[in-house]
Enzyme design. Sequence first.
Site, PDB file in Angstrom:
ATOM      1  N   LYS A   1     -18.628-122.589  89.353  1.00  0.00           N
ATOM      2  CA  LYS A   1     -17.897-121.461  88.736  1.00  0.00           C
ATOM      3  C   LYS A   1     -18.240-120.163  89.461  1.00  0.00           C
ATOM      4  O   LYS A   1     -19.292-120.050  90.117  1.00  0.00           O
ATOM      5  CB  LYS A   1     -18.236-121.327  87.246  1.00  0.00           C
ATOM      6  CG  LYS A   1     -19.730-121.153  86.894  1.00  0.00           C
ATOM      7  CD  LYS A   1     -20.277-119.747  86.990  1.00  0.00           C
ATOM      8  CE  LYS A   1     -21.739-119.643  86.537  1.00  0.00           C
ATOM      9  NZ  LYS A   1     -22.410-118.413  86.955  1.00  0.00           N
TER      10      LYS A   1
ATOM     11  N   ASP B   1     -24.588-121.680  79.991  1.00  0.00           N
ATOM     12  CA  ASP B   1     -23.340-121.884  80.751  1.00  0.00           C
ATOM     13  C   ASP B   1     -22.718-123.253  80.527  1.00  0.00           C
ATOM     14  O   ASP B   1     -21.586-123.487  80.954  1.00  0.00           O
ATOM     15  CB  ASP B   1     -23.649-121.837  82.270  1.00  0.00           C
ATOM     16  CG  ASP B   1     -23.702-120.425  82.804  1.00  0.00           C
ATOM     17  OD1 ASP B   1     -23.356-119.494  82.060  1.00  0.00           O
ATOM     18  OD2 ASP B   1     -24.103-120.268  83.969  1.00  0.00           O
TER      19      ASP B   1
HETATM   20  O1  C5P Z   1     -29.511-120.546  79.002  1.00  0.00           O
HETATM   21  P1  C5P Z   1     -30.184-120.774  80.300  1.00  0.00           P
HETATM   22  O2  C5P Z   1     -31.293-121.783  80.226  1.00  0.00           O
HETATM   23  O3  C5P Z   1     -29.241-121.067  81.419  1.00  0.00           O
HETATM   24  O4  C5P Z   1     -30.862-119.392  80.673  1.00  0.00           O
HETATM   25  C1  C5P Z   1     -31.844-119.270  81.657  1.00  0.00           C
HETATM   26  C2  C5P Z   1     -32.599-117.972  81.427  1.00  0.00           C
HETATM   27  O5  C5P Z   1     -31.735-116.851  81.663  1.00  0.00           O
HETATM   28  C3  C5P Z   1     -33.088-117.810  80.010  1.00  0.00           C
HETATM   29  O6  C5P Z   1     -34.358-118.356  79.847  1.00  0.00           O
HETATM   30  C4  C5P Z   1     -33.105-116.303  79.833  1.00  0.00           C
HETATM   31  O7  C5P Z   1     -34.305-115.776  80.388  1.00  0.00           O
HETATM   32  C5  C5P Z   1     -31.960-115.835  80.712  1.00  0.00           C
HETATM   33  N1  C5P Z   1     -30.730-115.584  79.947  1.00  0.00           N
HETATM   34  C6  C5P Z   1     -30.633-114.430  79.178  1.00  0.00           C
HETATM   35  N2  C5P Z   1     -29.488-114.189  78.477  1.00  0.00           N
HETATM   36  C7  C5P Z   1     -28.437-115.031  78.550  1.00  0.00           C
HETATM   37  C8  C5P Z   1     -28.521-116.198  79.333  1.00  0.00           C
HETATM   38  C9  C5P Z   1     -29.683-116.442  80.020  1.00  0.00           C
HETATM   39  O8  C5P Z   1     -31.570-113.626  79.106  1.00  0.00           O
HETATM   40  N3  C5P Z   1     -27.316-114.747  77.879  1.00  0.00           N
END
Ligand code: C5P
Length: 300
Positions: free
Chosen positions: A17, A154
């Site tokens: 993406k 995501d």
């Molecule tokens: O959700 P995901 O595991 O992909 O996110 C990875 C990191 O990115 C999270 O641990 C967080 O630190 C950060 N993040 C965030 N806010 C979001 C998505 C991700 O702070 N909306």
Amino acid sequence: MWAIRSGAGWEVHAPAKLNLLFEILARREDGYHEIETLMVPISVYDTLYLRRDSNGEIQLTCQWAAAAEAQAGRLGDLPTDRSNLAVKAVELLRARAGIEAGATMRLVKRIPSAAGLGGGSSDAAAALMAANLAWGLHWSVADLSTLAGELGSDVPFFLTPGAAICRGRGERVEPLARAAPLHVVVVRPPAGLSTAEVFRACQVADRPHTTGPLRAALESGNAAQVARLLHNRLQEPAERLSPWVVRVRQAFETLDCLGHQMSGSGTSYFGICRHARHALRVASYLRARALGSVFAARSC
Ligand code: C5P
């Protein structure tokens, strides 16, 4: 993302993406950020093959696709153990469904990792979709999406086809009724960035950009207007953390793309081109600049 029958199992095409707009609205108590983003899937994709394993084992083998193999060192890691999000996805679905079935998975990778292209998330969504089919669970997309949101912000985006606006942590997905295809060139520099690190360094927007005008431009097929409305709040912190993002931006500034910016938390960077031939020309120019892996692609 789509799945077809393949021998005794299923084959799923898991696209990368691009974020055409990424805005940070607030910091949350749980450590995440409230965001609004408009994402489009592109024609760079991993392929996941999954079949039911009657011994109850969950196994994954992973390889770079032939075309990408030569650049394997530059495209990131290939984790095949339990840290791979596709393995976690299948384990979570099995636990929640309360079944004992196993799965044998083979993942053919083309999407670079730690790149802001959603490769790991797309693979996880593909694994959920394929296991749901192979195990005959008949879970709805809405039910799979709830699970997907637990795996990563995501992941739910990839369960619905086409472009979408994502809110909350990113897990609340509003698909666009239609989106005209864009011709793009994507550069993944030799070094990636940690998503968490980029978020830690970001600022909440004083005057947030909204997705409304961009959505209208994308729906009406006005690529020049889409390019003018590109925005990524994470680009500024990523440029502080990685000199590669700066280098690639500077290279794009010398080119005649309609617009350009970093995708997600980086370090991948893309330019919007006028048509397919323009994208091929831009890609060959960027390849000669040795800025990393370069793909000409289109949104789909
Ligand atoms: O959700 P995901 O595991 O992909 O996110 C990875 C990191 O990115 C999270 O641990 C967080 O630190 C950060 N993040 C965030 N806010 C979001 C998505 C991700 O702070 N909306």
